[in-house]
Design a protein around this motif. Structure first.
Motif, PDB file in Angstrom:
ATOM      1  N   MET A 130       3.926   1.490  -8.260  1.00 52.05           N
ATOM      2  CA  MET A 130       3.840   2.808  -6.866  1.00 52.05           C
ATOM      3  C   MET A 130       2.891   3.525  -7.318  1.00 52.05           C
ATOM      4  O   MET A 130       1.935   3.614  -6.374  1.00 52.05           O
ATOM      5  N   ARG A 131       2.284   4.062  -8.139  1.00 49.03           N
ATOM      6  CA  ARG A 131       1.258   5.027  -8.361  1.00 49.03           C
ATOM      7  C   ARG A 131      -0.761   4.015  -8.218  1.00 49.03           C
ATOM      8  O   ARG A 131      -1.105   4.076  -8.068  1.00 49.03           O
ATOM      9  N   ALA A 132      -0.060   2.753  -8.939  1.00 54.55           N
ATOM     10  CA  ALA A 132      -1.135   1.738  -8.738  1.00 54.55           C
ATOM     11  C   ALA A 132      -1.521   1.777  -7.107  1.00 54.55           C
ATOM     12  O   ALA A 132      -2.521   1.156  -6.568  1.00 54.55           O
ATOM     13  N   ALA A 133      -0.331   1.304  -6.434  1.00 51.64           N
ATOM     14  CA  ALA A 133      -0.012   1.091  -5.370  1.00 51.64           C
ATOM     15  C   ALA A 133      -1.274   1.913  -4.257  1.00 51.64           C
ATOM     16  O   ALA A 133      -1.410   1.923  -3.877  1.00 51.64           O
ATOM     17  N   ARG A 134      -0.582   2.922  -4.774  1.00 51.10           N
ATOM     18  CA  ARG A 134      -1.641   4.276  -4.589  1.00 51.10           C
ATOM     19  C   ARG A 134      -2.262   4.595  -3.707  1.00 51.10           C
ATOM     20  O   ARG A 134      -2.530   5.197  -3.729  1.00 51.10           O
ATOM     21  N   GLU A 135      -3.075   3.750  -5.814  1.00 54.26           N
ATOM     22  CA  GLU A 135      -4.330   4.572  -6.147  1.00 54.26           C
ATOM     23  C   GLU A 135      -5.198   3.047  -4.676  1.00 54.26           C
ATOM     24  O   GLU A 135      -6.146   3.640  -4.366  1.00 54.26           O
ATOM     25  N   GLN A 136      -4.567   1.965  -4.450  1.00 57.43           N
ATOM     26  CA  GLN A 136      -4.581   1.464  -3.174  1.00 57.43           C
ATOM     27  C   GLN A 136      -5.622   1.900  -2.203  1.00 57.43           C
ATOM     28  O   GLN A 136      -5.881   1.536  -1.082  1.00 57.43           O
ATOM     29  N   LEU A 137      -4.300   2.833  -1.755  1.00 59.86           N
ATOM     30  CA  LEU A 137      -3.590   3.146  -0.551  1.00 59.86           C
ATOM     31  C   LEU A 137      -5.166   3.915  -0.028  1.00 59.86           C
ATOM     32  O   LEU A 137      -5.163   4.856   1.271  1.00 59.86           O
ATOM     33  N   THR A 138      -5.290   4.793  -0.978  1.00 62.59           N
ATOM     34  CA  THR A 138      -6.420   6.667  -0.997  1.00 62.59           C
ATOM     35  C   THR A 138      -7.894   5.874  -1.726  1.00 62.59           C
ATOM     36  O   THR A 138      -8.299   6.409  -2.027  1.00 62.59           O
ATOM     37  N   GLY A 165     -10.910  -6.677   7.231  1.00 67.62           N
ATOM     38  CA  GLY A 165     -10.927  -8.220   6.285  1.00 67.62           C
ATOM     39  C   GLY A 165     -10.527  -7.676   5.224  1.00 67.62           C
ATOM     40  O   GLY A 165      -8.784  -7.259   4.441  1.00 67.62           O
ATOM     41  N   ARG A 166     -11.007  -7.685   3.822  1.00 66.23           N
ATOM     42  CA  ARG A 166     -10.390  -7.812   2.534  1.00 66.23           C
ATOM     43  C   ARG A 166     -10.035  -6.221   2.682  1.00 66.23           C
ATOM     44  O   ARG A 166      -8.630  -6.488   1.318  1.00 66.23           O
ATOM     45  N   PRO A 167     -10.746  -5.464   2.808  1.00 60.74           N
ATOM     46  CA  PRO A 167      -9.925  -3.894   2.684  1.00 60.74           C
ATOM     47  C   PRO A 167      -8.523  -4.000   3.092  1.00 60.74           C
ATOM     48  O   PRO A 167      -7.538  -3.382   2.744  1.00 60.74           O
ATOM     49  N   GLY A 168      -8.983  -4.556   4.212  1.00 62.07           N
ATOM     50  CA  GLY A 168      -6.943  -4.319   5.329  1.00 62.07           C
ATOM     51  C   GLY A 168      -6.015  -5.457   4.641  1.00 62.07           C
ATOM     52  O   GLY A 168      -4.921  -4.604   4.446  1.00 62.07           O
ATOM     53  N   LYS A 169      -6.610  -6.558   3.765  1.00 60.15           N
ATOM     54  CA  LYS A 169      -5.262  -6.840   2.612  1.00 60.15           C
ATOM     55  C   LYS A 169      -4.975  -6.074   2.000  1.00 60.15           C
ATOM     56  O   LYS A 169      -4.227  -6.385   1.452  1.00 60.15           O
ATOM     57  N   GLN A 170      -6.062  -5.678   1.048  1.00 55.93           N
ATOM     58  CA  GLN A 170      -5.550  -4.582   0.062  1.00 55.93           C
ATOM     59  C   GLN A 170      -4.718  -2.726   0.293  1.00 55.93           C
ATOM     60  O   GLN A 170      -3.698  -3.060  -0.051  1.00 55.93           O
ATOM     61  N   VAL A 171      -5.004  -2.708   1.348  1.00 58.92           N
ATOM     62  CA  VAL A 171      -3.962  -1.441   1.794  1.00 58.92           C
ATOM     63  C   VAL A 171      -2.917  -2.520   2.513  1.00 58.92           C
ATOM     64  O   VAL A 171      -1.590  -1.656   1.892  1.00 58.92           O
ATOM     65  N   GLY A 172      -2.954  -3.772   2.930  1.00 58.43           N
ATOM     66  CA  GLY A 172      -1.460  -4.186   3.303  1.00 58.43           C
ATOM     67  C   GLY A 172      -0.645  -4.384   2.155  1.00 58.43           C
ATOM     68  O   GLY A 172       0.481  -4.052   1.781  1.00 58.43           O
ATOM     69  N   GLU A 173      -1.454  -5.031   1.301  1.00 58.35           N
ATOM     70  CA  GLU A 173      -1.033  -5.276  -0.418  1.00 58.35           C
ATOM     71  C   GLU A 173      -0.280  -4.314  -0.453  1.00 58.35           C
ATOM     72  O   GLU A 173       0.947  -3.894  -1.766  1.00 58.35           O
ATOM     73  N   ALA A 174      -1.037  -3.185  -1.290  1.00 57.94           N
ATOM     74  CA  ALA A 174      -0.905  -1.779  -1.632  1.00 57.94           C
ATOM     75  C   ALA A 174       0.374  -1.227  -0.541  1.00 57.94           C
ATOM     76  O   ALA A 174       1.741  -0.607  -1.794  1.00 57.94           O
ATOM     77  N   PHE A 175       0.591  -1.357   0.511  1.00 59.71           N
ATOM     78  CA  PHE A 175       1.859  -0.965   1.144  1.00 59.71           C
ATOM     79  C   PHE A 175       2.676  -1.114   0.888  1.00 59.71           C
ATOM     80  O   PHE A 175       4.242  -0.798   0.780  1.00 59.71           O
ATOM     81  N   LEU A 176       3.017  -2.908   0.856  1.00 57.84           N
ATOM     82  CA  LEU A 176       4.215  -3.542   0.609  1.00 57.84           C
ATOM     83  C   LEU A 176       4.822  -3.580  -0.721  1.00 57.84           C
ATOM     84  O   LEU A 176       6.099  -3.591  -0.626  1.00 57.84           O
ATOM     85  N   ALA A 177       3.627  -3.254  -1.520  1.00 52.79           N
ATOM     86  CA  ALA A 177       3.947  -2.963  -3.023  1.00 52.79           C
ATOM     87  C   ALA A 177       4.767  -1.023  -2.955  1.00 52.79           C
ATOM     88  O   ALA A 177       6.227  -1.569  -3.877  1.00 52.79           O
TER      89      ALA A 177
END
Length: 111
Positions: free
Chosen positions: A12-20, A38-50
């Motif tokens: 959760m902490r790693a995902a939050r870091e990606q979201l912020t 693009g890639r940042p959108g995918k990163q945010v989406g993956e982080a949100f799902l995690a």
């Protein structure tokens, strides 16, 4: 359960870091609204799902995450016939505290 909880907190902490992440946010704002940036959108989406999956896994086990930063977690339990929370903070070697349902962290008492 503590190793499992510790692992979920790390996820959760790693995902939050990606979201912020500032660069990801800026790229999303600058990106096309049709592709999520693009890639940042995918990163945010993956982080949100995690983050969401980890939160759901706590709920499924009826474990209450009170504070992600501190890793404050409550586990429902019965103590002397009364419903209570066993209280643990990330980094403590074991669960050593409990509190009444409405007492919160300030009402922690040693087991």
């Amino acid at each position: 359960m503590l190793p499992w909880v510790t692992d979920r907190l790390a996820v959760m902490r790693a995902a939050r870091e990606q979201l912020t992440d500032r660069q990801a946010r800026e790229a999303l704002l600058a990106g096309s609204t049709t592709n999520g940036g693009g890639r940042p959108g995918k990163q945010v989406g993956e982080a949100f799902l995690a983050l969401r999956a980890a939160a759901v896994s706590f709920d499924e086990r009826e474990i209450v995450l009170r504070d992600l930063d501190r890793g404050l977690v409550d586990f429902p339990a019965i103590r002397d016939g009364q419903e209570v929370y066993l209280c643990w903070i990330d980094g403590e070697p074991d669960i050593g505290y409990w509190h009444e349902l409405d007492a919160g962290y300030a009402g922690r008492r040693a087991l």
